[in-house]
Design a protein around this motif. Structure first.
Motif, PDB file in Angstrom:
ATOM      1  N   GLY A  66       0.719  -1.230   0.079  1.00  0.00           N
ATOM      2  CA  GLY A  66       0.070  -0.059   0.008  1.00  0.00           C
ATOM      3  C   GLY A  66       0.885   1.351  -0.069  1.00  0.00           C
ATOM      4  N   PHE A  67       2.057   1.168   0.194  1.00  0.00           N
ATOM      5  CA  PHE A  67       2.760   2.519   0.307  1.00  0.00           C
ATOM      6  C   PHE A  67       4.306   2.198  -0.403  1.00  0.00           C
ATOM      7  N   SER A  68       4.764   3.364  -0.864  1.00  0.00           N
ATOM      8  CA  SER A  68       6.190   3.482  -1.217  1.00  0.00           C
ATOM      9  C   SER A  68       6.676   4.945  -1.011  1.00  0.00           C
ATOM     10  N   THR A  69       8.133   4.926  -0.381  1.00  0.00           N
ATOM     11  CA  THR A  69       8.441   6.270   0.335  1.00  0.00           C
ATOM     12  C   THR A  69       9.770   6.379  -0.120  1.00  0.00           C
ATOM     13  N   VAL A  70      10.358   7.700  -0.044  1.00  0.00           N
ATOM     14  CA  VAL A  70      11.501   7.806  -0.131  1.00  0.00           C
ATOM     15  C   VAL A  70      11.878   9.269   0.944  1.00  0.00           C
ATOM     16  N   ILE A  71      12.989   9.259   1.333  1.00  0.00           N
ATOM     17  CA  ILE A  71      13.586  10.616   1.768  1.00  0.00           C
ATOM     18  C   ILE A  71      14.932  10.902   1.280  1.00  0.00           C
ATOM     19  N   GLU A  72      15.049  11.981   0.778  1.00  0.00           N
ATOM     20  CA  GLU A  72      16.667  12.275   0.196  1.00  0.00           C
ATOM     21  C   GLU A  72      16.995  13.531   0.694  1.00  0.00           C
ATOM     22  N   ARG A  73      18.467  13.745   1.243  1.00  0.00           N
ATOM     23  CA  ARG A  73      18.881  14.698   1.867  1.00  0.00           C
ATOM     24  C   ARG A  73      20.112  15.134   1.367  1.00  0.00           C
ATOM     25  N   ALA A  74      20.250  16.148   0.250  1.00  0.00           N
ATOM     26  CA  ALA A  74      21.390  16.616  -0.263  1.00  0.00           C
ATOM     27  C   ALA A  74      22.401  17.423   0.703  1.00  0.00           C
ATOM     28  N   VAL A  75      23.616  17.219   0.388  1.00  0.00           N
ATOM     29  CA  VAL A  75      24.506  17.957   1.230  1.00  0.00           C
ATOM     30  C   VAL A  75      24.345  19.458   1.239  1.00  0.00           C
ATOM     31  N   SER A  76      23.984  19.910   0.153  1.00  0.00           N
ATOM     32  CA  SER A  76      23.715  21.183   0.234  1.00  0.00           C
ATOM     33  C   SER A  76      22.762  22.024   0.938  1.00  0.00           C
ATOM     34  N   GLY A  77      21.663  21.065   1.602  1.00  0.00           N
ATOM     35  CA  GLY A  77      20.813  21.637   2.625  1.00  0.00           C
ATOM     36  C   GLY A  77      19.738  21.501   2.000  1.00  0.00           C
ATOM     37  N   THR A  78      19.169  20.686   0.916  1.00  0.00           N
ATOM     38  CA  THR A  78      17.570  20.561   0.597  1.00  0.00           C
ATOM     39  C   THR A  78      17.215  18.945   0.961  1.00  0.00           C
ATOM     40  N   THR A  79      16.282  18.771   1.610  1.00  0.00           N
ATOM     41  CA  THR A  79      15.710  17.248   1.496  1.00  0.00           C
ATOM     42  C   THR A  79      14.390  17.262   1.053  1.00  0.00           C
ATOM     43  N   VAL A  80      14.058  16.283   0.404  1.00  0.00           N
ATOM     44  CA  VAL A  80      12.794  16.163  -0.352  1.00  0.00           C
ATOM     45  C   VAL A  80      12.256  14.733   0.216  1.00  0.00           C
ATOM     46  N   ILE A  81      10.982  14.689   0.529  1.00  0.00           N
ATOM     47  CA  ILE A  81      10.305  13.512   1.233  1.00  0.00           C
ATOM     48  C   ILE A  81       9.270  13.322   0.444  1.00  0.00           C
ATOM     49  N   VAL A  82       8.884  12.011   0.087  1.00  0.00           N
ATOM     50  CA  VAL A  82       7.886  11.576  -0.700  1.00  0.00           C
ATOM     51  C   VAL A  82       7.099  10.393  -0.046  1.00  0.00           C
ATOM     52  N   LEU A  83       5.939  10.370   0.344  1.00  0.00           N
ATOM     53  CA  LEU A  83       5.279   9.365   1.045  1.00  0.00           C
ATOM     54  C   LEU A  83       3.974   9.264   0.216  1.00  0.00           C
TER      55      LEU A  83
END
Length: 427
Positions: A284-301
C-alpha cells in the motif's frame, strides 16, 4: 478535478497523478525551513496530516537508537551477536553489531524466505521474527558480502528492547521522537493510516504489521518527517561524529562496492556524495527521503505501490537543487551498451529475456516483478537517451547509464558477473 498548479511541485505531482499515481504527500525542507508540504490525490487530507507507512525508512530510526545506546556504552559496534543476544543460533554468534547495521551479516533475511508468504498475515512476536529463519543456512560468511537484510534490523529492535527494558516504540519515543517533536509517529496500533492501494490500483494487500517491526513498521506524517530532518541538522539527537557514522558508508560496504551507512545510502554525482537517502516499499505504500549535502531535503510518502516515488522525488530535488550534469565517458564496450539498451527497451515493452540475468537475480526479482516495475517507467515516455556515465571492470562489470524517458532523466546502474546481470537499480 485538476490540481491548482500554483507552484512547480504541484505541476510535477500532477504529471504523475495523470500517469496513474493515486495518492502521495510531498514535503521539501531547505536549509532547515519547510518550503513545501502538501498531500495529493486519494488519501489527501485538508491539513496534510494523514498517516503513511514509512516502510524501510524505519531502519534509520532503529539505527539511531542503537547509536544512542552505544554512546551510553551499553554495547559497542564490534560486539558480537553471541554476546548481545546469546539465544540466537550459534552460526550467527560471530556477527557484529556493525554488520547487522550495514547488511553484511550473512544472516538469512526472513522476507527472502519462500515460507514468508504463508505467515505474513499472522501475528508474530519480535523474537519470533528472527526465530522464523533460525534453522536456515547462513547466506555468506559475515562481512564477506552485502545483502539487504530485514532480519538484521529485527534483531536490532530486539536488542533495543532487551537493553532499554522498554518496548521498541517506547524506546524510539524516548530517544528520538519526543526530542524531535514527532508526536504523530509510532505504531500503526496507535495511528490509523490513510487509504492505500496496490500496484493494480485496487485496495492494497494487508500484511500483519508485527512482521515489519523495527525494519519497516513505523507510521508517520509529512509534518513529522520534516521535524525529523530538521532535528538531524542540529545536535539535539546526535553529535556530528555520530551523524558522520550514520550517513557515510561503512568501509566494508565501500570495499564490497555496496556503500551503506547506518540506515542511509550515499548517492554520488561526478564522484562526490551529492545526497543521502533511503526508500521504502510495503503493501500500500512507497516512500523516499533524500537529503542533499547542500541543504535540501525531499520527502515523498505515497499511499500507492507505484514506482513514481523515485522519478517524482528526483524531479522535485532537481527543481530545488539542480545536479551538475554527469559527464559522459568513452564507451569502451559498445556491444555491452547495445545489449543493455536492448534489454532495458524490451523491459519497457513488457518483455524479459531471462538469459540476460543470473538465476540468483531472478530468484530475488522474478520476471513478473521486472515487467510490472518497468511498466511504470514506460508510462513516463519514449526511451530517448541511453549513454554510459561510468564503467568499471572487464569481466565483472559495473556500469551506470543516463537514460531519458520522455522528459525524465534517470541513472540506471547494472552489475554484470560472468556475462549475466546480477544487480540492477534505477533512480
Amino acid at each position: 478535478m485538476a490540481l491548482l498548479q500554483s507552484n512547480p511541485v504541484d505541476v510535477i505531482v500532477q504529471k504523475h497523478l495523470e500517469k496513474g499515481l493515486l495518492g502521495v504527500g510531498v514535503a521539501v525542507v531547505k536549509d532547515g525551513k519547510v518550503v513545501h508540504l502538501k498531500t495529493y490525490g486519494k488519501g489527501a487530507t485538508p491539513n496534510n496530516d494523514g498517516h503513511y507507512r514509512l516502510a524501510s525508512i524505519t531502519k534509520q530510526f532503529t539505527a539511531g537508537v542503537i547509536v544512542r545506546l552505544v554512546r551510553e556504552k551499553k554495547f559497542a559496534y564490534e560486539d558480537t551477536l553471541g554476546k548481545l543476544i546469546p539465544d540466537t543460533p550459534v552460526a550467527w554468534h560471530s556477527v557484529t553489531l556493525r554488520q547487522l547495521l550495514t547488511h553484511t551479516s550473512g544472516i538469512p533475511s526472513y522476507t527472502d524466505s519462500k515460507k514468508f508468504a504463508f505467515v505474513m498475515q499472522k501475528p508474530v512476536s519480535p523474537d519470533g521474527i528472527w526465530q522464523f529463519v533460525k534453522d536456515d543456512k547462513m547466506d555468506f560468511a559475515p562481512g564477506s558480502k552485502y545483502n539487504y537484510n530485514n532480519t538484521a534490523y529485527a534483531l536490532l529492535g530486539c536488542l533495543i528492547e532487551r537493553t532499554t527494558k522498554k518496548g521498541y516504540y517506547d524506546a524510539l519515543d524516548s530517544y528520538l521522537l519526543r526530542p524531535a517533536g514527532m508526536k504523530s509517529t509510532g505504531s500503526e496500533k496507535r495511528f490509523k493510516v490513510v487509504e492505500s492501494f496496490g500496484e493494480n490500483g485496487k485496495p492494497s494487500f494487508q500484511m500483519n504489521m508485527d512482521w515489519p517491526y523495527s525494519a519497516g513498521a513505523l507510521v508517520t506524517t509529512l509534518g513529522d518527517m520534516t521535524r525529523w530532518d530538521i532535528a538531524l541538522r542540529g545536535n539535539k539527537l546526535f553529535t556530528e561524529a555520530e551523524k558522520q557514522l550514520m550517513f557515510n558508508p561503512d568501509p566494508t560496504t565501500v570495499k564490497l562496492k555496496e556503500p551503506y551507512g547506518f540506515g542511509w545510502h550515499p548517492n554520488y554525482e561526478n564522484g562526490k556524495i551529492f545526497s543521502y537517502s533511503h526508500t521504502g516499499g510495503i503493501p500500500g505504500f512507497s516512500t523516499v527521503i533524500e537529503r542533499a549535502v547542500s541543504g535540501t531535503t525531499v520527502i515523498v510518502l505515497a499511499n500507492h505501490e507505484h514506482e513514481a516515488r523515485g522519478p517524482l522525488s528526483n524531479a522535485v530535488m532537481e527543481h530545488y537543487n539542480p545536479k551538475p550534469p554527469a559527464p559522459v565517458v568513452e564507451d569502451t564496450m559498445p556491444d555491452l551498451t547495445a545489449k543493455h539498451r536492448e534489454m532495458f527497451s524490451n523491459l519497457l515493452k513488457g518483455k524479459v529475456n531471462e538469459a540476460d540475468f543470473s538465476p540468483e537475480f531472478l530468484k530475488q526479482v522474478p520476471s513478473t516483478i521486472l515487467i510490472s516495475t518497468s511498466k511504470k517507467f514506460a508510462e513516463m515516455g519514449e526511451l530517448k537517451e541511453f549513454v554510459v556515465l561510468k564503467s568499471e571492470g572487464t569481466t565483472d562489470v559495473r556500469r551506470a547509464y543516463r537514460v531519458s524517458l520522455g522528459d525524465t532523466k534517470m541513472t540506471l546502474s547494472i552489475v554484470v558477473q560472468n556475462g549475466l546481470i546480477v544487480g540492477m537499480f534505477i533512480r
